[in-house]
Motif scaffolding. Structure first.
Motif, PDB file in Angstrom:
ATOM      1  N   TYR A  56       0.904  -1.130  -0.075  1.00 25.06           N
ATOM      2  CA  TYR A  56      -0.062  -0.057  -0.058  1.00 25.06           C
ATOM      3  C   TYR A  56       0.736   1.277  -0.001  1.00 25.06           C
ATOM      4  CZ  TYR A  56      -3.989  -2.833   1.643  1.00 25.06           C
ATOM      5  OH  TYR A  56      -5.032  -3.893   1.645  1.00 25.06           O
ATOM      6  N   ALA A  57       0.434   2.169  -0.843  1.00 23.66           N
ATOM      7  CA  ALA A  57       1.170   3.467  -0.647  1.00 23.66           C
ATOM      8  C   ALA A  57       0.510   4.528   0.378  1.00 23.66           C
ATOM      9  CB  ALA A  57       0.951   4.036  -2.102  1.00 23.66           C
ATOM     10  N   LEU A  62       2.010   8.787  -2.935  1.00 21.68           N
ATOM     11  CA  LEU A  62       3.469   8.864  -2.559  1.00 21.68           C
ATOM     12  C   LEU A  62       3.873  10.390  -2.484  1.00 21.68           C
ATOM     13  CD1 LEU A  62       5.596   6.294  -4.780  1.00 21.68           C
ATOM     14  CD2 LEU A  62       4.662   6.049  -2.382  1.00 21.68           C
ATOM     15  N   CYS A 259      -5.890   3.685  -1.313  1.00 21.95           N
ATOM     16  CA  CYS A 259      -4.563   4.336  -2.219  1.00 21.95           C
ATOM     17  C   CYS A 259      -4.604   3.778  -3.662  1.00 21.95           C
ATOM     18  CB  CYS A 259      -3.291   3.979  -1.490  1.00 21.95           C
ATOM     19  SG  CYS A 259      -3.054   2.269  -1.458  1.00 21.95           S
ATOM     20  N   SER A 262       0.660   1.394  -6.364  1.00 19.29           N
ATOM     21  CA  SER A 262       1.947   1.905  -5.965  1.00 19.29           C
ATOM     22  C   SER A 262       3.033   1.802  -6.694  1.00 19.29           C
ATOM     23  CB  SER A 262       2.222   0.912  -4.665  1.00 19.29           C
ATOM     24  OG  SER A 262       2.181  -0.556  -5.046  1.00 19.29           O
ATOM     25  N   GLN A 265       2.602   4.573  -9.280  1.00 25.91           N
ATOM     26  CA  GLN A 265       3.162   5.781  -8.501  1.00 25.91           C
ATOM     27  C   GLN A 265       4.423   6.063  -8.403  1.00 25.91           C
ATOM     28  OE1 GLN A 265       0.946   7.542  -5.096  1.00 25.91           O
ATOM     29  NE2 GLN A 265      -0.334   5.763  -5.250  1.00 25.91           N
TER      30      GLN A 265
END
Ligand code: PMP
Ligand code: GLN
Length: 375
Positions: A56-57, A62, A259, A262, A265
């Motif tokens: 998970y971000a 981020l 979120c 990831s 991102q």
């Protein structure tokens, strides 16, 4: 089962893309590029995959990516946006949904300008609010008199889209002055500014809501990396909003997705600082000019395309069928898929216009245009 969205069917983009695949047609309907992404972006994507980017971000995105976005906003629009005013979203679609769900209360009104992109109305209906659909002028620009007469103290949001899908028109400074005046008169009104094609403009430069005095504190600005980096399938974008609005939008965002992907991102956080976004306008301008020059011999009449990667054409001199019938027939019989504009209008107004997407390699554009010139 009683539907919460009784009037919603499958989107025209899915319908036309499947029809194109079924009939092996050149697909100039749904807006997505058919050429490879930048090799550098692909390499960063591969590099990042071997790093620790798979959990998970943070909920809002981020920090490095949010920071890079605020730097880009500063570079392009000369305004300071704090990274906490940036929220990473699962595409512009989710940004728009979360914003409407967070800010619009039951019984309130939301102004939508037609022809409008298809993801605006449903979240309004799901908020038990009223979508007020107002036609743009014949030239696809805001009809300020009509907008003004439709706004009242119950109007919470006006959704603007500049550069505009489907028409490709862009706003002038005068349009922003009108919007500023409207906000001055209606203190409960906010703006949801869909600017997903912000870096795709041609002769005229894009004016962003970021740059307009008095708008910043009342506006949620939405953008999409799908458009900017030719990665529509990654479904990643962002919104910029002032703190009081952001607080409410994040409450919805955290339960919609929590979120965003990831890996995507981390890749974009590394790629964004390297990329000169000024190249995107000229890149698509060349495609627009190429496509327009190929169609000059056809019986289609081309309307101005000032931004986005869409070209609207009139088939008035070719057929008097409805635009939907014409687009379907053209996909099946000529082998070129397009999008009929009437589906973007609440009242189904049909001006015999179809939209072509020119985010395609030159060979596709050439072959599709050859077929379009044959009718
Ligand atoms: N707004 C407009 C005007 C669009 O054209 C699109 C998609 N093409 C979106 C929003 C949605 O963007 P995303 O794919 O990032 O959700
Ligand atoms: N925005 C793209 C278009 O206008 C379509 C995106 C989608 O298929 N939802 O063609």
């Amino acid at each position: 089962m009683k539907s919460k969205l009784p009037n919603v069917g499958t989107t025209i983009f899915s319908v036309m893309s499947s029809l194109a695949a079924e009939h092996n047609a050149y697909n100039l309907s749904q807006g997505f590029p058919n050429f490879p992404i930048d090799e550098r972006l692909l390499n960063i994507f591969k590099e990042q995959a071997s790093l620790n980017v798979h959990q998970y971000a943070p909920m809002a995105g981020l920090p490095k990516l949010r920071q890079e976005i605020s730097l880009k906003v500063k570079e392009h629009y000369s305004v300071e946006v704090h990274e906490s005013d940036v929220l990473i979203t699962a595409g512009a679609t989710q940004a728009i949904f979360a914003t409407i769900q967070a800010l619009v209360h039951p019984g309130e009104e939301v102004i939508i300008l037609d022809p409008s992109y298809d993801c605006y109305e449903s979240p309004v209906i799901l908020s038990n609010a009223k979508a007020v659909r107002i036609p743009l002028t014949e030239d696809f620009l805001p009809d300020w008199e009509r907008i003004r007469s439709s706004v009242n103290k119950n109007t919470r949001l006006i959704i603007t889209n500049n550069p505009h899908n489907p028409s490709g028109r862009i706003w002038t400074m005068d349009d922003f002055r009108e919007l500023q005046a409207l906000l001055n008169d209606f203190p409960n009104l906010y703006v949801l500014s869909d600017e997903v094609y912000e870096f795709i403009t041609f002769e005229k430069k894009h004016i962003s809501a970021h740059q307009i005095e008095g708008l910043k504190d009342r506006t949620i600005i939405v953008s999409s990396f799908g458009k900017t980096f030719h990665i529509t399938g990654w479904k990643i974008g962002y919104l910029v909003a002032p703190p009081v609005l952001m607080k409410e939008i994040q409450k919805v965002h955290q339960f919609l997705v929590f979120c965003v992907n990831s890996h995507a991102q981390a890749t974009l956080a590394a790629y964004l600082p390297e990329k000169n976004l000024e190249e995107l306008g000229p890149f698509y301008q060349e495609k627009r000019d190429f496509f327009q020059s190929l169609l000059r011999k056809s019986r289609f009449q081309l309307l101005p395309s000032e931004g986005s990667y869409f070209q609207v054409a009139s088939f008035d001199q070719i057929s008097n069928e409805s635009d939907v019938d014409f687009a379907i027939k053209m996909t099946k019989e000529i082998g070129v898929a397009s999008i009929p504009l009437s589906v973007f209008n609440a009242d189904g107004t049909d001006r015999k216009l179809i939209r072509f997407c020119f985010a395609k390699d030159n060979e596709t554009l050439r072959k599709a245009a050859e077929r379009l010139c044959s009718i």
